[in-house]
Design a protein around this motif. Structure first.
Motif, PDB file in Angstrom:
ATOM      1  N   PRO A  15      92.952 -44.882  42.053  1.00 44.74           N
ATOM      2  CA  PRO A  15      92.776 -43.780  43.004  1.00 44.74           C
ATOM      3  C   PRO A  15      93.377 -42.464  42.529  1.00 44.74           C
ATOM      4  N   ALA A  16      92.932 -41.921  41.394  1.00 43.78           N
ATOM      5  CA  ALA A  16      93.423 -40.627  40.946  1.00 43.78           C
ATOM      6  C   ALA A  16      93.172 -39.570  42.017  1.00 43.78           C
ATOM      7  N   ARG A  17      94.013 -38.550  42.033  1.00 38.77           N
ATOM      8  CA  ARG A  17      93.900 -37.499  43.029  1.00 38.77           C
ATOM      9  C   ARG A  17      93.039 -36.370  42.463  1.00 38.77           C
ATOM     10  N   VAL A  18      91.946 -36.034  43.159  1.00 38.91           N
ATOM     11  CA  VAL A  18      90.944 -35.086  42.673  1.00 38.91           C
ATOM     12  C   VAL A  18      90.814 -33.931  43.660  1.00 38.91           C
ATOM     13  N   LEU A  19      90.754 -32.715  43.125  1.00 35.44           N
ATOM     14  CA  LEU A  19      90.465 -31.534  43.923  1.00 35.44           C
ATOM     15  C   LEU A  19      89.118 -30.988  43.492  1.00 35.44           C
ATOM     16  N   GLU A  20      88.175 -30.906  44.441  1.00 33.99           N
ATOM     17  CA  GLU A  20      86.911 -30.239  44.120  1.00 33.99           C
ATOM     18  C   GLU A  20      86.979 -28.804  44.611  1.00 33.99           C
ATOM     19  N   VAL A  21      86.872 -27.874  43.678  1.00 32.28           N
ATOM     20  CA  VAL A  21      86.889 -26.446  43.973  1.00 32.28           C
ATOM     21  C   VAL A  21      85.456 -25.979  44.192  1.00 32.28           C
ATOM     22  N   PRO A  45      85.793 -21.891  51.300  1.00 31.58           N
ATOM     23  CA  PRO A  45      85.800 -21.194  52.587  1.00 31.58           C
ATOM     24  C   PRO A  45      84.735 -21.711  53.556  1.00 31.58           C
ATOM     25  N   ARG A  46      83.662 -22.318  53.013  1.00 34.97           N
ATOM     26  CA  ARG A  46      82.585 -22.844  53.854  1.00 34.97           C
ATOM     27  C   ARG A  46      82.592 -24.371  53.906  1.00 34.97           C
ATOM     28  N   GLN A  55      89.205 -25.438  54.483  1.00 31.06           N
ATOM     29  CA  GLN A  55      88.369 -24.241  54.546  1.00 31.06           C
ATOM     30  C   GLN A  55      89.192 -23.023  54.133  1.00 31.06           C
ATOM     31  N   LYS A  56      89.367 -22.877  52.832  1.00 30.28           N
ATOM     32  CA  LYS A  56      90.089 -21.733  52.284  1.00 30.28           C
ATOM     33  C   LYS A  56      89.729 -21.558  50.817  1.00 30.28           C
ATOM     34  N   ASP A  57      90.192 -20.487  50.219  1.00 24.74           N
ATOM     35  CA  ASP A  57      90.040 -20.244  48.792  1.00 24.74           C
ATOM     36  C   ASP A  57      90.948 -21.206  48.029  1.00 24.74           C
ATOM     37  N   PHE A  58      90.469 -21.706  46.897  1.00 23.99           N
ATOM     38  CA  PHE A  58      91.255 -22.697  46.152  1.00 23.99           C
ATOM     39  C   PHE A  58      92.589 -22.120  45.688  1.00 23.99           C
ATOM     40  N   ARG A  59      92.680 -20.805  45.544  1.00 24.64           N
ATOM     41  CA  ARG A  59      93.924 -20.182  45.099  1.00 24.64           C
ATOM     42  C   ARG A  59      95.023 -20.271  46.151  1.00 24.64           C
ATOM     43  N   ALA A  83      92.036 -16.650  37.587  1.00 28.40           N
ATOM     44  CA  ALA A  83      91.449 -17.795  38.279  1.00 28.40           C
ATOM     45  C   ALA A  83      91.570 -19.071  37.448  1.00 28.40           C
ATOM     46  N   VAL A  84      91.320 -18.975  36.141  1.00 32.15           N
ATOM     47  CA  VAL A  84      91.431 -20.159  35.294  1.00 32.15           C
ATOM     48  C   VAL A  84      92.891 -20.571  35.148  1.00 32.15           C
TER      49      VAL A  84
END
Length: 201
Positions: A15-21, A45-46, A55-59, A83-84
């Motif tokens: 179960p690795a932890r994944v963030l989808e941006v 945001p959407r 529901q926010k910007d990944f930053r 951003a990168v």
């Protein structure tokens, strides 16, 4: 190969932890990764409602992850370097689905425009020219790849058709989509401790 299949090939074991941006209003690959046993969070945001989405910007996201997945979003991000840097601060592995819009030459543009006229129910723009007018200031693919390679060691780069995203089930002659995987450089100041180690500490 669908992007989700590419992602599953490149992920560490669940179960690795994944963030989808940039998961969008449909949730991106989050549902499929949850079904595969991953600890997933989608940010946009959407983004849809639900405990797997923010529901926010990944930053604005805090926390440590094992992997960041970014599907067709980085070419929009500005300033690109900052951003990168932020992506690199979130996880040691980055999996990308991207779009080399700057490689659409006149012949390919004519093919798309004709195919789009023949498919009135397609979701893509009515013409490439209209799309360009509505999307100024995007990063060309070489600039984007340079930014990624400055922070990650490239593990995989694969060129694929892109226009199926706009046209649906069609055999496209283009190879302007690309999928990319990179590991954060060990010498990078953005390297993060493995998310599972962070949670255990």
């Amino acid at each position: 190969m669908e992007f989700i299949d590419f992602v599953l090939q490149e992920l560490p074991p669940a179960p690795a932890r994944v963030l989808e941006v940039g998961c969008g209003d449909r949730g991106g690959v989050v549902p499929a990764l949850v079904a595969a046993g991953y600890d997933v969070l989608g940010v946009d945001p959407r983004a849809p409602a639900g405990d797997r989405f923010v529901q926010k910007d990944f930053r604005e996201v805090d926390g440590a992850f094992d992997v960041v997945v970014a599907g067709r979003v980085i070419h929009h991000l500005d300033p690109l370097g900052e951003a990168v840097d932020r992506l690199a601060s979130l996880a040691p592995l980055l999996i990308v689905d991207e779009f080399a819009w700057d490689l659409i030459d006149p012949e390919l543009q004519a093919w798309y425009d004709a195919e789009r006229r023949a498919r009135p129910d397609a979701t893509g723009p009515p013409s490439v020219e209209q799309w360009r007018w509505r999307h100024p200031g995007l990063h060309p693919h070489d600039v984007l790849l340079e930014a990624l390679r400055a922070r990650y060691d490239e593990r995989r780069l694969e060129w694929v058709p892109y226009f199926q995203y706009w046209l649906g089930d069609v055999e496209s002659p283009d190879r302007i989509g690309y999928r990319w995987v990179g590991n954060i450089r060990r010498s990078s100041p953005h390297e993060r401790t493995d998310a599972r180690e962070t949670r255990a500490s």
